[in-house]
Design an enzyme around this catalytic site. Structure first.
Site, PDB file in Angstrom:
ATOM      1  N   HIS A  30     -19.938  -5.804  76.223  1.00  0.00           N
ATOM      2  CA  HIS A  30     -18.793  -4.962  76.660  1.00  0.00           C
ATOM      3  C   HIS A  30     -17.879  -4.618  75.062  1.00  0.00           C
ATOM      4  O   HIS A  30     -17.545  -3.526  75.044  1.00  0.00           O
ATOM      5  CB  HIS A  30     -17.833  -5.648  77.604  1.00  0.00           C
ATOM      6  CG  HIS A  30     -18.690  -5.813  78.791  1.00  0.00           C
ATOM      7  ND1 HIS A  30     -19.347  -4.839  79.337  1.00  0.00           N
ATOM      8  CD2 HIS A  30     -18.383  -6.777  79.499  1.00  0.00           C
ATOM      9  CE1 HIS A  30     -19.918  -5.353  80.302  1.00  0.00           C
ATOM     10  NE2 HIS A  30     -19.382  -6.520  80.622  1.00  0.00           N
TER      11      HIS A  30
ATOM     12  N   ASP B 222     -25.025   2.203  80.149  1.00  0.00           N
ATOM     13  CA  ASP B 222     -25.474   1.252  80.862  1.00  0.00           C
ATOM     14  C   ASP B 222     -26.162   0.304  79.634  1.00  0.00           C
ATOM     15  O   ASP B 222     -26.867   0.825  78.718  1.00  0.00           O
ATOM     16  CB  ASP B 222     -26.590   1.701  82.025  1.00  0.00           C
ATOM     17  CG  ASP B 222     -27.308   0.627  82.715  1.00  0.00           C
ATOM     18  OD1 ASP B 222     -26.614  -0.364  82.874  1.00  0.00           O
ATOM     19  OD2 ASP B 222     -28.109   1.059  83.194  1.00  0.00           O
TER      20      ASP B 222
ATOM     21  N   LEU C 228     -10.451  17.858  73.185  1.00  0.00           N
ATOM     22  CA  LEU C 228     -11.558  17.342  74.240  1.00  0.00           C
ATOM     23  C   LEU C 228     -10.731  16.496  75.344  1.00  0.00           C
ATOM     24  O   LEU C 228      -9.651  15.853  75.034  1.00  0.00           O
ATOM     25  CB  LEU C 228     -12.109  16.302  73.440  1.00  0.00           C
ATOM     26  CG  LEU C 228     -13.172  15.285  74.361  1.00  0.00           C
ATOM     27  CD1 LEU C 228     -14.282  16.233  74.349  1.00  0.00           C
ATOM     28  CD2 LEU C 228     -13.747  13.833  73.461  1.00  0.00           C
TER      29      LEU C 228
END
Length: 253
Positions: free
Chosen positions: A48, A31, A142
């Site tokens: 962004h 956020d 991962l």
């Protein structure tokens, strides 16, 4: 940098590594991209883009710290309410990183997967996502899960519908519906629940992210805006986690 945490515990056990508890699964609510951009008099798209760079840093940090699952709230089901321009910027950025950063993820041993409603995106992007999942499917260092057009309540609803269909068809008795069966009907059934949920930007809420799965997760809320989130912040969040006593509803030892 800022910080700090509320809490609970989690349905997932953490590992011990180098003297400190290491969460197996970390989930991130990323956020603050817009606020980061506005504070610098930049367009939201610049926030962004900078946030996408922070994603790369976060993946590298997770690998270095020994985290096995990293789930990122990349695009919520509510994000469709944003302007068409911002949605277009987000999807274009996602497409860019799939095309230009996928090989790096693959070389790092990262398996990429998607939860949510990717079918709501246009066909070319859906195909890019499908190819990325297929290319990295055998990687084991991962598991990086992107929550795209995802909502925690919708995930629970689709799980309930799946079980209801089984009851209607006679393959499942309603009395056999348990927490475990519902858990297996969720989109995250092939991964452990998160040990740790981190949210940046100082907001202290889950915003419809992994609601069922986070029932016993430790929660860490940090004041840093997502584009400024780096390895130091990631390690600090893991340090908070390591200091928690996780009781899973039991009494303290």
């Amino acid at each position: 940098m800022g910080s700090l945490p509320q809490t609970s515990t989690s349905s997932l056990s953490s590992r011990e590594g180098e003297g400190a508890a290491v969460p197996v699964h970390v989930a991130m609510i990323m956020d603050g991209n817009g606020r980061w951009a506005r504070s610098r008099n930049l367009p939201v798209a610049a926030g962004h883009r900078k946030g996408a760079e922070a994603v790369q840093d976060c993946v590298r940090s997770a690998i270095r710290q020994g985290v096995r699952y990293l789930t990122l709230y990349a695009f919520s089901s509510e994000n469709w309410r944003r302007s068409a321009e911002e949605v277009g910027d987000l999807t274009s950025l996602l497409r860019f990183y799939l095309r230009h950063k996928l090989n790096e993820l693959h070389e790092q041993g990262v398996r990429l997967r998607v939860i949510g409603e990717p079918e709501r995106f246009e066909g070319a992007l859906r195909e890019e996502l499908r190819r990325a999942e297929a290319k990295t499917a055998s990687n084991t260092t991962l598991t990086l899960t992107l929550a795209l057009s995802y909502g925690g309540r919708a995930d629970i609803v689709q799980a309930a519908r799946r079980l209801a269909d089984q009851v209607a068809s006679g393959t499942l008795a309603s009395s056999d519906i348990t927490e475990e069966r519902l858990d297996q009907a969720l989109q995250t059934s092939d991964m452990p629940d998160p040990d740790l949920v981190i949210r940046t930007s100082g907001e202290c809420r889950l915003s419809n992210f992994l609601l069922w799965q986070s029932a016993y997760a430790e929660l860490v809320f940090m004041d840093v805006l997502w584009p400024d989130f780096g390895e130091a912040e990631f390690v600090q969040a893991l340090s908070h986690f390591a200091g928690r006593q996780r009781r899973f509803g039991g009494r303290p030892a």
